[in-house]
Design an enzyme around this catalytic site. Sequence first.
Site, short mmCIF file in Angstrom:
data_model
loop_
_atom_site.label_atom_id
_atom_site.label_comp_id
_atom_site.label_asym_id
_atom_site.label_seq_id
_atom_site.Cartn_x
_atom_site.Cartn_y
_atom_site.Cartn_z
N ARG A 21 -7.66 47.87 -87.86
CA ARG A 21 -8.33 49.17 -87.76
C ARG A 21 -8.19 49.77 -86.36
NH1 ARG A 21 -14.21 47.82 -89.73
NH2 ARG A 21 -13.65 45.95 -88.54
N ASN A 39 -12.78 48.90 -93.51
CA ASN A 39 -12.43 47.77 -94.37
C ASN A 39 -13.20 47.89 -95.68
OD1 ASN A 39 -10.79 46.44 -92.52
ND2 ASN A 39 -12.42 45.15 -91.72
#
Length: 798
Positions: A21, A39
């Site tokens: 990320r 996520n």
Amino acid sequence: MLTTKTELIRVYGTVQGVGFRPTVCRLAKIYGLFGDVCNDGEGVLIRVLGNESAITDFLNKLWQECPPLGKIIKVTRQPYQGELKCDNFAITQSFNSQVETTLPPDTATCPKCQEEIFSPYSRYYRYPFTNCTHCGPRFSIIYALPYDRYSTSMGAFSMCEECCKEYKNIENRRFHAQSIACHICGPKAWLERADGKSVTAYMFSMLDDMDAVCTLLQKGEIVAIKGIGGFHLACDATNDTAVQKLRERKRRRRKPFAIMARDTNIIKQYCYVSLQEEELLVSSAAPIVLLQAKQFQPIHTTINKKLEIHPLSCLIAPGQNSLGFILPYTPLHHLIFRRIHQPIVLTSGNISDYPQCIDNDEAKEKLSKVADYFVFHNRDIVNRVDDSVVRVVNNKLQTLRRSRGYTPEPINLPPGFTNIPQVLAMGGELKNTFCLLKNGQAILSQHLGNLEHAAAFDTYQETLNLYLNLFEHQPKVIAVDKHPEYLASKQGNKMAVANQISIEYIQHHHAHIAACMAENHIPLNSPPILGIVFDGLGYGEDGTLWGGEFMLATYQQFQRLATFKPIPMIGGEKAIKEPWRNAYSHLISALGWDKLIHRYGELAILKVLKSKPLTLLNLAIEKQINSPLTSSVGRLFDAVAATIGICSEEISYEGQAAIEIEALAQNHISSNSEEKLSYVFTTKVLDKMRHIDSRPMWQSLLDDLQNQVPMGVIAAKFHNGLVKIIVKLADHLCQEYAVTKVAFTGGVFQNSILLERVKTGLEDMGIDVIDHSLIPPNDGGLSLGQAIIAAAKFIKSR
């Protein structure tokens, strides 16, 4: 004019817990995109607003700059139907959905973190839990997906202000590192005596507790160290007294110990290390690597000061010519090795055959009579993960134990295995693993040991439940070994009945072949291959115990074409631990007792056998009382080893006799490279089945013993003869059945002489050979084969 688009992008693969990320966020800002990333159960979800070309360039760059520990399997794009109001790009809170993603394994400390723990100017100076998005614990600390701090055992530690700053700084490599921690806010490690009294570093005039461990090891003490996936027991590997003390306390008589050294330069003083082996040692997986030992000669080297490198204790790996070395893979290890230039033993923290301890109280209870001191810490180990073991054979990786550093990285299934149900395969009794099939991938568990021990079976059940919950796996089919007494098979039956799940009973050696085929990506509808499966034993279709098989196989079915002549396994399981039983059975089958006594009565093995209750043994064979027939090549190795004087009475660990006779043969072959002398094996047809008969081999071997031929020569001639008959029979079967591909599998193919020479012999004849690399050839790979066969049968039944 540039067209602005809003897209929903999903990234599948190993993309959680690896700094993915932060990478998305950084690249999105570079390309002027707006939106967010999070996520979820399926992987990473990106909502992005920007012009189409910028989004495309961003995704291309994402493939190129995937974090070192990450792996992208696929990326999907679609228009986003909702409204996306944002003026920046951000990482947002994860949310739960159906689990489709995979997890990264635990990984060794990266070079930057190593620099920081030794830099007095770093706030991570001498902090034993330093990590970042490129390294550290992952699988061993996770309770559930998505991978976020609250889903791990790091959730018990609230980040301090400085850690929060790094966590939120997009330019920092700890940006959104879920296990970020420091001296102020993170886990703590401390040293205790085995009697429970605390120890302070000033008692040793050391910097801290980790530095004190160094002094303790140098003084010959045994220290239990809590690591990433469990406890280890450590002592000075050059100190005979310390190593002997560890063997006695751990009740591990001869099984080799793994050794940790501070760097590859130290290892090279003791072993030959190829470039490929060195790459394995320093890899992020940091496995134990089996290396060929050198004839040690003490030398002096300069590392800050003049040091003498001492020889290893001869008790490290008795009867072997290889050593298992591993490098430090946690900050704690690196700190301990700061002043140690000698290797240390680093073996699993358990009593032999029991699971590795993972809890502080458990370790105190079970290891207080083994260790003199303990290194504890207060970060919980959620998943017990032992060290992986690998080696290089014929310039190719061979995995012997797949665990920390490799699991739970998924294995992509071969072509043809699409739209299959979720499958759970339970594995075998020894070297157990289980396997989950889901979404075209296989997730193989870490090594779980031998289930014949109650504690190991309890661990098996706990780990299985964790996997089923972690990956939200709901099996529609359960696959088990056909052996009726395997505990894993009984557990699979119990689960199938309780949940009304379909069950498949898989023949042991067929599963071995299927695992090899799956690892080598053989498509579902490929023509049959010839599988050569040699192991200790597996339950056969005819009620006997197989273990020396030549089988024509696809994923869905098999035909047994040839085998070794079946021999009674006197005493059943006792014969596995007492090789003299196999020697007696093979010898009387080949020559008969009267002839043996008449011609070879003065040999040591005959004197051993004469002391046994032969009348009872003969009655057991005649009446078939606990003496099942077996074609096992593993038992043949035991018989030959016992006959020449290796482990005649009993073995102290699984495969010991076979391992030690291989080492003898290897030593002779390496010093006599041109010598190709061999014993003769023959083949004949019995009951319409072609059998390999070892009778002529035994006659020649006993003659050599009587003539006092050296054991190394006998061991080499046995190996060479076995290679010749395997190559000859395999070539014949390939021609008879029009087969062009042969698979080697089963625990006996951990024998490097056999693997290399049979492979070379068949390849020289133009036959394509496949074997194992990432999956163990032993029963550690069995569950993958069980799962893939069950899936293939489901496809066929539709």
